[in-house]
Motif scaffolding. Structure first.
Motif, PDB file in Angstrom:
ATOM      1  N   PHE A 220       0.870  -1.172   0.000  1.00  0.00           N
ATOM      2  CA  PHE A 220       0.000   0.000   0.000  1.00  0.00           C
ATOM      3  C   PHE A 220       0.903   1.216   0.000  1.00  0.00           C
ATOM      4  O   PHE A 220       1.764   1.353   0.883  1.00  0.00           O
ATOM      5  N   VAL A 221       0.735   2.089  -0.989  1.00  0.00           N
ATOM      6  CA  VAL A 221       1.671   3.201  -1.162  1.00  0.00           C
ATOM      7  C   VAL A 221       0.945   4.529  -1.028  1.00  0.00           C
ATOM      8  O   VAL A 221      -0.157   4.726  -1.545  1.00  0.00           O
ATOM      9  N   ALA A 222       1.589   5.456  -0.309  1.00  0.00           N
ATOM     10  CA  ALA A 222       1.086   6.818  -0.153  1.00  0.00           C
ATOM     11  C   ALA A 222       1.821   7.722  -1.129  1.00  0.00           C
ATOM     12  O   ALA A 222       3.055   7.752  -1.138  1.00  0.00           O
ATOM     13  N   ILE A 223       1.062   8.433  -1.939  1.00  0.00           N
ATOM     14  CA  ILE A 223       1.653   9.308  -2.955  1.00  0.00           C
ATOM     15  C   ILE A 223       1.384  10.779  -2.621  1.00  0.00           C
ATOM     16  O   ILE A 223       2.270  11.610  -2.670  1.00  0.00           O
ATOM     17  N   THR A 224       0.149  11.077  -2.263  1.00  0.00           N
ATOM     18  CA  THR A 224      -0.228  12.459  -1.951  1.00  0.00           C
ATOM     19  C   THR A 224      -0.252  12.664  -0.437  1.00  0.00           C
ATOM     20  O   THR A 224      -0.146  11.718   0.354  1.00  0.00           O
ATOM     21  N   LYS A 225      -0.416  13.925  -0.026  1.00  0.00           N
ATOM     22  CA  LYS A 225      -0.536  14.231   1.400  1.00  0.00           C
ATOM     23  C   LYS A 225      -1.774  13.560   1.988  1.00  0.00           C
ATOM     24  O   LYS A 225      -1.746  13.066   3.124  1.00  0.00           O
ATOM     25  N   ASP A 226      -2.870  13.520   1.218  1.00  0.00           N
ATOM     26  CA  ASP A 226      -4.084  12.855   1.711  1.00  0.00           C
ATOM     27  C   ASP A 226      -3.820  11.372   1.972  1.00  0.00           C
ATOM     28  O   ASP A 226      -4.304  10.816   2.961  1.00  0.00           O
ATOM     29  N   ASP A 227      -3.065  10.735   1.070  1.00  0.00           N
ATOM     30  CA  ASP A 227      -2.700   9.328   1.280  1.00  0.00           C
ATOM     31  C   ASP A 227      -1.920   9.181   2.585  1.00  0.00           C
ATOM     32  O   ASP A 227      -2.172   8.273   3.386  1.00  0.00           O
ATOM     33  N   LEU A 228      -0.966  10.072   2.786  1.00  0.00           N
ATOM     34  CA  LEU A 228      -0.114  10.001   3.974  1.00  0.00           C
ATOM     35  C   LEU A 228      -0.926  10.227   5.240  1.00  0.00           C
ATOM     36  O   LEU A 228      -0.694   9.582   6.274  1.00  0.00           O
ATOM     37  N   ASP A 229      -1.893  11.122   5.176  1.00  0.00           N
ATOM     38  CA  ASP A 229      -2.759  11.388   6.333  1.00  0.00           C
ATOM     39  C   ASP A 229      -3.611  10.172   6.687  1.00  0.00           C
ATOM     40  O   ASP A 229      -4.055  10.028   7.838  1.00  0.00           O
ATOM     41  N   PHE A 230      -3.873   9.298   5.701  1.00  0.00           N
ATOM     42  CA  PHE A 230      -4.683   8.096   5.924  1.00  0.00           C
ATOM     43  C   PHE A 230      -3.870   6.987   6.608  1.00  0.00           C
ATOM     44  O   PHE A 230      -4.440   6.032   7.140  1.00  0.00           O
ATOM     45  N   GLN A 231      -2.548   7.108   6.612  1.00  0.00           N
ATOM     46  CA  GLN A 231      -1.691   6.008   7.058  1.00  0.00           C
ATOM     47  C   GLN A 231      -1.971   5.589   8.504  1.00  0.00           C
ATOM     48  O   GLN A 231      -2.072   4.389   8.790  1.00  0.00           O
ATOM     49  N   GLU A 232      -2.094   6.526   9.401  1.00  0.00           N
ATOM     50  CA  GLU A 232      -2.287   6.177  10.813  1.00  0.00           C
ATOM     51  C   GLU A 232      -3.589   5.413  11.013  1.00  0.00           C
ATOM     52  O   GLU A 232      -3.628   4.389  11.715  1.00  0.00           O
TER      53      GLU A 232
END
Length: 428
Positions: free
Chosen positions: A87-99
């Motif tokens: 599962f890869v985070a590309i955008t800031k929104d993706d990164l915010d979903f990580q937790e």
């Protein structure tokens, strides 16, 4: 012939239902209007879900997928490629979903590992270098037709009749029970009748149509998903976008090719689907964000599948649960329907349906499919019981340039023979 159970539908749910009930000693016939795997199940994406995709939005389905992922890999190793998934985070929104995503993985007890983006890039050279975070999960690839045919042949070996090109067109009802299913034999155009004590409606997106023949309503939300096939395998693992389930967020390695999916559009008729250039361009664009090389990759073809989702008023195809529902109807009282579910949970669906049917029939044997190794997993074991023609075909592939492709050819032949024998036993 009279049967304990007639199963309508030769997809993953119907096949595991037939196998499960045959293993419980019940007399079973399965009726498929076309060929085994010719409907939704044979047009799936290829992903054997780890459950990770649903841990935030659909935790019950996530837990079911996680367990069934392990079971299918154990009972059908010949049909599963243990690729793993990112599962890869590309955008800031993706990164915010990580937790929130990691919290969901923990709650669902799904194994995961945080991977340094630089290490992930070394493992997957085609991965977008702008990836900000990577989580590894136990996603796998499943070869749909191999699993479907192996399950069908296993059910046949346990006593079930598997009848292809047999379309149910109506029921004869006496009082509160179905006495017969009226079946069109497509080989001869004759109308036949199948008698059974219980009928199982496992027709997927066509389940509402089957239920209406018995005078009842089953709310199905037929939801089309488009997949695009590309010429080369661009990744070792399944690539998922780290965000809530949405369109165009899974790129999957399938043999030597890559498959990008998928969309979710509610349709009226599962037999009338249209794939547009916009669908292909959209999926390619979304996949490009994870694997930029996809933009230059030749498109081999596109195909579509229709999910039989549980109908929810005012919901879209993405908002509806991927869980399933087994319905024992009050009238007619010997009809059981299933709606919803995923290819990954097909074995579990079969077990739950068989539990319901066993209750109706007063049978008390437990399910065995979670430990039953399917036909084809060990050809050295399975080949001993085959006739000379099938055995010769399997042996001819060994040591040849196409040895790895021989299994599906052998399974196709054996299933064809099984269906012909079933027709003969029915006098068709």
């Amino acid at each position: 012939m009279e049967f304990d159970v007639a199963v309508i539908g030769g997809g993953i749910n119907g096949l595991f239902t037939a196998l499960d009930m045959s293993l419980r000693g019940l007399k079973v016939v399965l009726l498929e209007r076309g060929s085994i795997g010719g409907g939704t199940s044979g047009r799936m994406h290829g992903l054997l879900h780890s459950g990770a995709r649903y841990v935030v939005t659909d935790p019950k389905a996530a837990i079911e997928c996680a367990e069934e992922n392990r079971i299918i890999a154990r009972i059908a190793p010949h049909a599963v490629d243990d690729t793993g998934g990112y599962f890869v985070a590309i955008t800031k929104d993706d990164l915010d979903f990580q937790e929130e995503f990691i919290s969901g993985l923990r709650r669902a007890n799904i194994d995961y590992r945080e991977v340094d983006a630089r290490d992930a890039a070394r493992e997957e050279p085609n991965l977008n270098p702008e990836v900000k975070a990577v989580i590894e999960v136990p996603d796998k690839v499943v070869y749909a037709r191999e699993l479907l045919m192996s399950t069908a042949i296993s059910a046949y070996n346990e006593g079930a009749l598997i009848i292809q090109n047999a379309e149910v067109i109506g029921f004869d009802i006496n009082g509160n029970e179905i006495t017969n299913a009226r079946v069109r034999d497509d080989a001869t155009s004759n109308i036949r009748r199948i008698n059974a004590r219980v009928f199982v409606n496992a027709a997927g997106p066509w389940a509402g149509r089957i239920a209406s023949m018995a005078g009842i309503n089953v709310d199905i939300m037929p939801t089309m998903g488009v997949m695009v096939v590309y010429r080369h395998r661009l990744t070792r693992r399944v690539m998922n976008r780290m965000r809530p389930p949405s369109d165009g967020d899974i790129l999957l390695p399938y043999g030597s090719e890559s498959i990008m999916g998928t969309t979710a559009v509610i349709v009226e008729d599962p037999d009338n689907l249209a794939i547009t250039k916009d669908d292909i361009d959209f999926l390619t664009s979304e996949g490009f964000q994870m694997v930029p090389a996809l933009a230059k990759e030749p498109v081999v073809r596109a195909y579509a599948s229709v999910r039989p989702l549980i109908s929810v008023p005012c919901a879209t195809g993405r908002e509806v649960t991927r869980d399933f529902m087994v319905i024992k109807h009050e009238k007619p009282s010997n009809l059981v329907s299933v709606i919803g579910g995923k290819f990954t949970t097909g074995r579990l669906v079969g077990e739950r349906i068989a539990d319901e049917v066993s209750g109706i029939l007063g049978a008390n044997k437990a399910s065995r499919t979670s430990s039953y190794v399917l036909f084809g997993a060990d050809l050295n074991r399975d080949v001993k019981d085959l006739d000379i023609e099938a055995k010769s075909i399997i042996q001819s592939f060994r040591g040849s340039v196409d040895e790895e492709r021989g299994l599906i050819a052998a399974l196709s032949l054996i299933l064809y023979q099984a269906s012909r024998r079933g027709r003969s036993l029915l006098g068709w």
